[in-house]
Design a protein around this motif. Sequence first.
Motif, PDB file in Angstrom:
ATOM      1  N   MET A 186     -32.722 -28.727 -69.102  1.00 23.45           N
ATOM      2  CA  MET A 186     -32.565 -28.926 -70.543  1.00 23.45           C
ATOM      3  C   MET A 186     -32.297 -27.603 -71.243  1.00 23.45           C
ATOM      4  N   GLN A 187     -31.406 -27.656 -72.225  1.00 24.15           N
ATOM      5  CA  GLN A 187     -31.230 -26.542 -73.146  1.00 24.15           C
ATOM      6  C   GLN A 187     -32.416 -26.589 -74.112  1.00 24.15           C
ATOM      7  N   THR A 188     -33.336 -25.628 -73.973  1.00 20.74           N
ATOM      8  CA  THR A 188     -34.611 -25.723 -74.689  1.00 20.74           C
ATOM      9  C   THR A 188     -34.629 -24.970 -76.012  1.00 20.74           C
ATOM     10  N   ASP A 189     -33.540 -24.326 -76.375  1.00 19.98           N
ATOM     11  CA  ASP A 189     -33.491 -23.604 -77.644  1.00 19.98           C
ATOM     12  C   ASP A 189     -33.055 -24.571 -78.742  1.00 19.98           C
ATOM     13  N   PRO A 190     -33.927 -24.871 -79.725  1.00 18.15           N
ATOM     14  CA  PRO A 190     -33.583 -25.860 -80.748  1.00 18.15           C
ATOM     15  C   PRO A 190     -32.738 -25.306 -81.891  1.00 18.15           C
ATOM     16  N   ASN A 191     -32.280 -24.063 -81.778  1.00 18.74           N
ATOM     17  CA  ASN A 191     -31.537 -23.416 -82.855  1.00 18.74           C
ATOM     18  C   ASN A 191     -30.267 -24.195 -83.205  1.00 18.74           C
ATOM     19  N   PHE A 192     -30.059 -24.453 -84.506  1.00 21.85           N
ATOM     20  CA  PHE A 192     -28.842 -25.143 -84.944  1.00 21.85           C
ATOM     21  C   PHE A 192     -27.582 -24.370 -84.558  1.00 21.85           C
ATOM     22  N   GLY A 193     -27.717 -23.060 -84.393  1.00 25.89           N
ATOM     23  CA  GLY A 193     -26.559 -22.252 -84.047  1.00 25.89           C
ATOM     24  C   GLY A 193     -25.982 -22.555 -82.680  1.00 25.89           C
ATOM     25  N   ASN A 194     -26.671 -23.358 -81.889  1.00 28.90           N
ATOM     26  CA  ASN A 194     -26.164 -23.719 -80.570  1.00 28.90           C
ATOM     27  C   ASN A 194     -25.217 -24.915 -80.613  1.00 28.90           C
ATOM     28  N   TYR A 195     -24.915 -25.385 -81.816  1.00 29.49           N
ATOM     29  CA  TYR A 195     -24.029 -26.538 -81.968  1.00 29.49           C
ATOM     30  C   TYR A 195     -22.982 -26.264 -83.045  1.00 29.49           C
ATOM     31  N   LEU A 196     -21.806 -26.789 -82.820  1.00 27.67           N
ATOM     32  CA  LEU A 196     -20.789 -26.927 -83.857  1.00 27.67           C
ATOM     33  C   LEU A 196     -20.300 -28.370 -83.809  1.00 27.67           C
ATOM     34  N   VAL A 197     -19.590 -28.778 -84.835  1.00 25.66           N
ATOM     35  CA  VAL A 197     -18.990 -30.111 -84.844  1.00 25.66           C
ATOM     36  C   VAL A 197     -17.493 -29.962 -85.063  1.00 25.66           C
ATOM     37  N   ARG A 198     -16.711 -30.534 -84.169  1.00 29.59           N
ATOM     38  CA  ARG A 198     -15.253 -30.578 -84.311  1.00 29.59           C
ATOM     39  C   ARG A 198     -14.911 -31.861 -85.067  1.00 29.59           C
ATOM     40  N   VAL A 199     -14.652 -31.718 -86.346  1.00 26.43           N
ATOM     41  CA  VAL A 199     -14.378 -32.879 -87.191  1.00 26.43           C
ATOM     42  C   VAL A 199     -12.937 -33.316 -86.990  1.00 26.43           C
ATOM     43  N   SER A 200     -12.758 -34.596 -86.728  1.00 24.82           N
ATOM     44  CA  SER A 200     -11.421 -35.136 -86.502  1.00 24.82           C
ATOM     45  C   SER A 200     -10.657 -35.254 -87.815  1.00 24.82           C
ATOM     46  N   ASP A 201      -9.371 -34.904 -87.769  1.00 26.64           N
ATOM     47  CA  ASP A 201      -8.515 -35.082 -88.946  1.00 26.64           C
ATOM     48  C   ASP A 201      -8.108 -36.537 -89.126  1.00 26.64           C
ATOM     49  N   ASN A 202      -8.210 -37.292 -88.041  1.00 25.87           N
ATOM     50  CA  ASN A 202      -7.818 -38.699 -88.048  1.00 25.87           C
ATOM     51  C   ASN A 202      -9.077 -39.554 -87.973  1.00 25.87           C
ATOM     52  N   GLU A 203      -9.297 -40.398 -88.956  1.00 26.30           N
ATOM     53  CA  GLU A 203     -10.515 -41.205 -88.987  1.00 26.30           C
ATOM     54  C   GLU A 203     -10.604 -42.172 -87.815  1.00 26.30           C
ATOM     55  N   GLU A 204      -9.485 -42.408 -87.143  1.00 24.31           N
ATOM     56  CA  GLU A 204      -9.504 -43.299 -85.987  1.00 24.31           C
ATOM     57  C   GLU A 204     -10.069 -42.599 -84.754  1.00 24.31           C
ATOM     58  N   ASP A 205     -10.007 -41.266 -84.733  1.00 24.66           N
ATOM     59  CA  ASP A 205     -10.545 -40.507 -83.608  1.00 24.66           C
ATOM     60  C   ASP A 205     -12.015 -40.184 -83.859  1.00 24.66           C
ATOM     61  N   ILE A 206     -12.693 -39.710 -82.823  1.00 27.41           N
ATOM     62  CA  ILE A 206     -14.119 -39.418 -82.963  1.00 27.41           C
ATOM     63  C   ILE A 206     -14.327 -37.938 -83.262  1.00 27.41           C
ATOM     64  N   ASP A 207     -15.396 -37.658 -83.965  1.00 23.05           N
ATOM     65  CA  ASP A 207     -15.827 -36.282 -84.162  1.00 23.05           C
ATOM     66  C   ASP A 207     -16.582 -35.850 -82.909  1.00 23.05           C
ATOM     67  N   ARG A 208     -16.480 -34.571 -82.585  1.00 18.23           N
ATOM     68  CA  ARG A 208     -17.007 -34.115 -81.302  1.00 18.23           C
ATOM     69  C   ARG A 208     -18.054 -33.026 -81.498  1.00 18.23           C
ATOM     70  N   LEU A 209     -19.078 -33.080 -80.673  1.00 16.32           N
ATOM     71  CA  LEU A 209     -20.159 -32.106 -80.715  1.00 16.32           C
ATOM     72  C   LEU A 209     -19.823 -30.969 -79.749  1.00 16.32           C
ATOM     73  N   VAL A 210     -19.745 -29.752 -80.288  1.00 11.88           N
ATOM     74  CA  VAL A 210     -19.460 -28.571 -79.470  1.00 11.88           C
ATOM     75  C   VAL A 210     -20.790 -27.955 -79.053  1.00 11.88           C
ATOM     76  N   LEU A 211     -21.018 -27.872 -77.752  1.00  8.15           N
ATOM     77  CA  LEU A 211     -22.277 -27.349 -77.215  1.00  8.15           C
ATOM     78  C   LEU A 211     -22.080 -25.902 -76.802  1.00  8.15           C
TER      79      LEU A 211
END
Length: 464
Positions: free
Chosen positions: A293-318
Amino acid sequence: MANDTSKPFSNKQSIDSLKTSGFDRRMSIAKTSLNIGRRWAGNSVSGMFLNKEARTARNQAFMETQANYLASELGKLKGSVVKIGQMLAIYGEHILPPEITRALQTLNDDTATLTWPTIEQTLRQLLGNKLNELDIDPVPIGTASLAQVHRATVLATGEQVVLKIQYPGVADAINSDLALFKRLLKVSNIVPQTRALDAWFEEILDLLHHEVDYEAEAATTERFYERLIDDPRYIVPKINRTYSKKRLLCMSYEPGITVVSEALQLLPHERRNAIGQAAIEIMMQEIFVWGEMQTDPNFGNYLVRVSDNEEDIDRLVLLDFGAIRQFDGNLLTIARDLLRAGYRHDQQAMSIAMKGYDFFDSMSNKVRSDIASLFLLATEPFSDPEKHINIPSECLDEQNRYIWANSKLHSRLSTTATRAMQSFEFNLPPKEFMFISRKFIGAYTFLTVLDAHTNSNSLVKPYL
């Protein structure tokens, strides 16, 4: 460390070098220790003639001041001293006074950067002539206590990458920094010197040496990349081995927005729900499938790739796999059984699952029942609403999904935990359980910030 993609730190203060020599750091910490000692002496003398109640209030306020001074002085040193403070803030709530924990939580990675000539010299030493193959932005896009991140382009291919460059000398200073930190706490008399604290320092020493080993982090990142490559909800940076070393990590540049950005809050609710579901599902995979497990709960360990197209999914960058913990089979069995009992909201099954560690085995039946109730509350978001009829109505939407922002789960847990711990002579939980619990608390906070609604059946039921 989030390589936040849009805002290089061009306006940040830069420094030419870090105090990584043992002498410089000893002198800085010795000065801090001396000042803290003088303050303690002055406070003791001036409080001699106060009554007990006034003296207690004065000492508490003084402890707060001392703790803030300590955090301020540590923050000036960068390197592993800051990282030690951050780790204690995250994992040390059971062994540190609350004033110390709050002060250490102010230590952050938003500190001065190293100047480009210093970073360039470090890169030249690590890469030699290979450095000429890269076009590197001299302005960093991220800083941390142990490293800073620069964007770059591989000239031959046009590949966009980031370079996570470890500050020179910090790895060699870890052992001496930890010894200095322990001495500072001892001299300052602001933390009780206990075996539990010594055990935590040993654990932190191991974690720090692991975090500065970028070859190990590269291998871990590659494992997670292979595990998640076919799941479109996640992005894991791809390691570029050509430009990676023990103190340098090169990986694909993965743009995204931070999890606290306004743009994320403005997304339609169902899209935020999907992001939250993805964030919590990966924790289930870590516990039930991968055993690490990645045990560091820091929000800085995540980004979100927001889709420009509402039909596509937004993606969690780890990002940042330096704080990965691998757990033994016994602990994983307990954690899995606790989650299964939580899903079924089964008090007896929860009590039965609590075994295999002195922390559990030494409990009386009354204490075991109290702690089982605490665990049942902690697993409320993962429980089947049909079996757990006491979930507050405001915590479930019309589809029986858990509403994190309405749950006030963190405050309810704190209240219940305080009552439970008062019922017996509290023993420190196993370190591994605290790592997992802090990761869950970080995830709970993330989902609350997102105002996500999550489906317990899809989270836990596949692993029953």
